[in-house]
Enzyme design. Structure first.
Site, mmCIF file in Angstrom:
data_model
loop_
_atom_site.group_PDB
_atom_site.id
_atom_site.type_symbol
_atom_site.label_atom_id
_atom_site.label_comp_id
_atom_site.label_asym_id
_atom_site.label_seq_id
_atom_site.Cartn_x
_atom_site.Cartn_y
_atom_site.Cartn_z
ATOM 1 N N ARG A 184 7.584 -48.981 33.161
ATOM 2 C CA ARG A 184 7.170 -48.068 32.073
ATOM 3 C C ARG A 184 8.039 -48.306 30.842
ATOM 4 O O ARG A 184 8.117 -49.401 30.358
ATOM 5 C CB ARG A 184 7.270 -46.603 32.510
ATOM 6 C CG ARG A 184 6.163 -46.168 33.421
ATOM 7 C CD ARG A 184 6.242 -44.662 33.655
ATOM 8 N NE ARG A 184 5.563 -44.271 34.871
ATOM 9 C CZ ARG A 184 4.288 -43.973 34.936
ATOM 10 N NH1 ARG A 184 3.539 -43.974 33.869
ATOM 11 N NH2 ARG A 184 3.732 -43.658 36.094
ATOM 12 N N ASP B 138 11.060 -47.590 38.945
ATOM 13 C CA ASP B 138 11.427 -47.807 37.534
ATOM 14 C C ASP B 138 12.925 -47.650 37.234
ATOM 15 O O ASP B 138 13.400 -48.143 36.217
ATOM 16 C CB ASP B 138 10.645 -46.842 36.633
ATOM 17 C CG ASP B 138 9.145 -47.058 36.729
ATOM 18 O OD1 ASP B 138 8.729 -48.156 37.151
ATOM 19 O OD2 ASP B 138 8.393 -46.123 36.384
ATOM 20 N N ASP C 296 14.360 -45.071 36.097
ATOM 21 C CA ASP C 296 14.350 -44.501 34.741
ATOM 22 C C ASP C 296 14.926 -43.088 34.684
ATOM 23 O O ASP C 296 14.696 -42.364 33.717
ATOM 24 C CB ASP C 296 12.910 -44.513 34.188
ATOM 25 C CG ASP C 296 11.933 -43.747 35.073
ATOM 26 O OD1 ASP C 296 12.325 -43.352 36.191
ATOM 27 O OD2 ASP C 296 10.781 -43.554 34.644
ATOM 28 N N THR D 288 11.055 -43.826 42.674
ATOM 29 C CA THR D 288 10.285 -44.609 41.707
ATOM 30 C C THR D 288 10.961 -45.972 41.548
ATOM 31 O O THR D 288 12.186 -46.053 41.541
ATOM 32 C CB THR D 288 10.195 -43.926 40.329
ATOM 33 O OG1 THR D 288 9.755 -44.889 39.362
ATOM 34 C CG2 THR D 288 11.518 -43.365 39.847
ATOM 35 N N ARG E 131 -1.748 -38.241 41.959
ATOM 36 C CA ARG E 131 -1.414 -37.504 40.738
ATOM 37 C C ARG E 131 -2.423 -36.355 40.662
ATOM 38 O O ARG E 131 -3.590 -36.551 40.957
ATOM 39 C CB ARG E 131 -1.472 -38.431 39.529
ATOM 40 C CG ARG E 131 -0.384 -39.520 39.629
ATOM 41 C CD ARG E 131 -0.246 -40.344 38.367
ATOM 42 N NE ARG E 131 0.967 -41.164 38.423
ATOM 43 C CZ ARG E 131 0.981 -42.482 38.688
ATOM 44 N NH1 ARG E 131 -0.144 -43.125 38.878
ATOM 45 N NH2 ARG E 131 2.116 -43.150 38.725
ATOM 46 N N ASP F 137 10.144 -38.126 37.540
ATOM 47 C CA ASP F 137 10.437 -36.929 36.741
ATOM 48 C C ASP F 137 9.249 -35.970 36.637
ATOM 49 O O ASP F 137 9.437 -34.757 36.595
ATOM 50 C CB ASP F 137 10.998 -37.295 35.358
ATOM 51 C CG ASP F 137 10.118 -38.254 34.599
ATOM 52 O OD1 ASP F 137 9.116 -38.745 35.155
ATOM 53 O OD2 ASP F 137 10.423 -38.525 33.413
ATOM 54 N N GLY G 47 3.876 -42.463 41.575
ATOM 55 C CA GLY G 47 3.792 -43.837 42.101
ATOM 56 C C GLY G 47 4.592 -43.975 43.389
ATOM 57 O O GLY G 47 5.697 -43.447 43.492
HETATM 58 P P1 ADP Z 1 6.182 -39.296 38.548
HETATM 59 O O1 ADP Z 1 6.574 -38.210 39.475
HETATM 60 O O2 ADP Z 1 6.266 -40.656 39.177
HETATM 61 O O3 ADP Z 1 6.877 -39.201 37.205
HETATM 62 P P2 ADP Z 1 3.769 -38.243 37.326
HETATM 63 O O4 ADP Z 1 4.381 -38.035 35.985
HETATM 64 O O5 ADP Z 1 2.390 -38.809 37.394
HETATM 65 O O6 ADP Z 1 4.608 -39.157 38.290
HETATM 66 O O7 ADP Z 1 3.759 -36.809 38.056
HETATM 67 C C1 ADP Z 1 3.277 -36.665 39.376
HETATM 68 C C2 ADP Z 1 2.634 -35.307 39.538
HETATM 69 O O8 ADP Z 1 3.608 -34.285 39.297
HETATM 70 C C3 ADP Z 1 1.521 -34.988 38.537
HETATM 71 O O9 ADP Z 1 0.273 -35.546 38.906
HETATM 72 C C4 ADP Z 1 1.481 -33.466 38.620
HETATM 73 O O10 ADP Z 1 0.773 -33.041 39.748
HETATM 74 C C5 ADP Z 1 2.963 -33.114 38.799
HETATM 75 N N1 ADP Z 1 3.541 -32.754 37.501
HETATM 76 C C6 ADP Z 1 3.843 -33.583 36.468
HETATM 77 N N2 ADP Z 1 4.320 -32.903 35.412
HETATM 78 C C7 ADP Z 1 4.305 -31.601 35.763
HETATM 79 C C8 ADP Z 1 4.669 -30.381 35.107
HETATM 80 N N3 ADP Z 1 5.143 -30.363 33.852
HETATM 81 N N4 ADP Z 1 4.508 -29.228 35.798
HETATM 82 C C9 ADP Z 1 4.047 -29.224 37.050
HETATM 83 N N5 ADP Z 1 3.684 -30.332 37.725
HETATM 84 C C10 ADP Z 1 3.807 -31.498 37.103
HETATM 85 O O1 F6P Z 2 6.199 -45.508 37.783
HETATM 86 C C1 F6P Z 2 5.982 -46.573 38.642
HETATM 87 C C2 F6P Z 2 4.976 -47.533 38.059
HETATM 88 O O2 F6P Z 2 4.809 -48.590 39.003
HETATM 89 C C3 F6P Z 2 5.319 -48.096 36.678
HETATM 90 O O3 F6P Z 2 6.280 -49.104 36.721
HETATM 91 C C4 F6P Z 2 3.954 -48.551 36.220
HETATM 92 O O4 F6P Z 2 3.878 -48.597 34.800
HETATM 93 C C5 F6P Z 2 3.040 -47.503 36.780
HETATM 94 O O5 F6P Z 2 3.727 -46.898 37.879
HETATM 95 C C6 F6P Z 2 1.717 -48.014 37.252
HETATM 96 O O6 F6P Z 2 0.958 -46.927 37.650
HETATM 97 P P1 F6P Z 2 -0.435 -47.077 38.431
HETATM 98 O O7 F6P Z 2 -0.112 -47.388 39.857
HETATM 99 O O8 F6P Z 2 -1.081 -45.770 38.264
HETATM 100 O O9 F6P Z 2 -1.170 -48.211 37.797
#
Ligand code: ADP
Ligand code: F6P
Length: 319
Positions: free
Chosen positions: A171, A127, A129, A125, A72, A103, A11
């Site tokens: 979240r 959040d 978090d 982010t 993503r 994360d 995000g």
């Molecule tokens: P955020 O970074 O905000 O937590 P996501 O959880 O959607 O957002 O993760 C963003 C991107 O990071 C994912 O679309 C993927 O490409 C990569 N990613 C997430 N988890 C893993 C993982 N365990 N190993 C490698 N890449 C990952």
């Molecule tokens: O992680 C950031 C965040 O804005 C959360 O607060 C929310 O739940 C989520 O992303 C929304 O994701 P998307 O933009 O994919 O709807």
């Protein structure tokens, strides 16, 4: 290192542009070449590399979102995806990577380092978090955006003597709700970390009404429920006029606050300094007003502790 790359992932968050700007300008300042990668990890796979210069990041410090775009990417989670990403990075002569995200994105940075490609994470982010850092990039601006909405809702709720439920993002983390509830003077704050029963919520509102309050604000974290559902529940068991507002993605946009520009700038510089020394597998953060870095897995493994004392304070001063 002579050449590094930066990307934004997951995000978007206000302040990401300030971080990109700092990475580019500080990197060039210490003699490195810097490339931007568009669309997060997807861009590593699709070869979306853009050479950056001092002017590529002009006029962006005040802009929300991310000029590099974000995505993503499922394919990046696979071994083949990660190998392809490294192949493309090496084909451009890039030796280190900075990943701005949450994360999930940090796991991507770890996977790259494990495969021999030094990578650093910057917490981006709204959040808030992540336990290892007191603040993530974008949280402060999102709080201010939410507060602005609460102020406006308060005007109309007070005029009509109504109760407003404001659903905010986060979240599974209640920080956005906690800080904006506290600073917006909410009568009730509902977060996933401290569940309230419907009876407790009604009691807070009726106690307020008995103490002379003629309107109310409930800040509800998305991880603790939905505004529309709570509105129906309250309408069924009280005679209050209840309205609900889901703020949605408006919380993610907007010009970054002074604090988020400061964090973005200092996180960015700190990340480049690590790569300059050839160090990878670290995430950058701020703890007790000091910028620092730590091992990715150790940082992610830390369990975020909800500030119960602040939550209780908000309940007392919101009476
Ligand atoms: P955020 O970074 O905000 O937590 P996501 O959880 O959607 O957002 O993760 C963003 C991107 O990071 C994912 O679309 C993927 O490409 C990569 N990613 C997430 N988890 C893993 C993982 N365990 N190993 C490698 N890449 C990952
Ligand atoms: O992680 C950031 C965040 O804005 C959360 O607060 C929310 O739940 C989520 O992303 C929304 O994701 P998307 O933009 O994919 O709807």
């Amino acid at each position: 290192m002579k050449k590094i790359a930066v990307l934004t992932s997951g995000g978007d968050a206000p302040g990401m542009n300030a971080a990109i700007r700092a990475v580019v300008r500080y990197g060039i300042g210490v003699g490195m070449e810097v490339m931007g990668v568009e669309r997060g990890f997807q861009g590593l796979l699709d070869d979306l590399f853009v050479p950056m210069n001092m002017r590529s990041v002009s006029d962006i410090i005040q802009r929300g979102g991310t000029i590099l775009k974000t995505a993503r990417c499922l394919e990046f989670k696979t071994e083949e995806g990660q190998k392809k990403a490294i192949k493309n990075l090496r084909a451009h002569g890039v030796e280190g990577l900075i990943v701005i995200g949450g994360d999930g994105s940090f796991m991507g940075a770890k996977a790259m380092t494990d495969r021999g490609f030094p990578s650093i994470g910057i917490p981006g982010t709204i959040d808030n978090d992540l336990a290892y850092t007191d603040y993530t990039l974008g949280f402060d601006t999102a709080c201010n955006t939410i507060l602005d909405a609460i102020n406006k809702l308060r005007d109309t709720m007070a005029s009509h003597e109504r109760v407003s439920i404001v659903e905010v993002m986060g979240r599974n983390c209640g920080d956005l709700a906690l800080y904006t509830g506290l600073c917006g003077g909410a009568e009730v704050i509902i977060v996933p970390e401290q569940k309230l029963t419907l009876e407790q919520i009604v009691k807070r509102l009726t106690d307020g009404a008995n103490a002379g309050k003629t309107s109310g604000i409930i800040v509800l974290a998305e991880g603790a429920g939905h505004a529309d559902e709570l509105k129906e529940q309250l309408r069924n068991c009280t005679d209050m006029v209840v309205k609900s507002t889901r703020l949605g993605h408006v919380q993610r946009g907007g010009s970054p606050s002074c604090r988020d520009r400061y964090l973005g700038t200092c996180f960015g510089v700190h990340a480049v300094k690590l790569l300059e020394k050839g160090i990878g597998n670290r995430i950058v953060g701020i703890k007790n007003h000091k910028f620092y870095d730590m091992d990715i897995i150790e940082g992610i493994a830390q369990k975020k502790e909800f500030d119960v004392e602040l939550y209780n304070t908000a309940a007392i001063v919101g009476k």
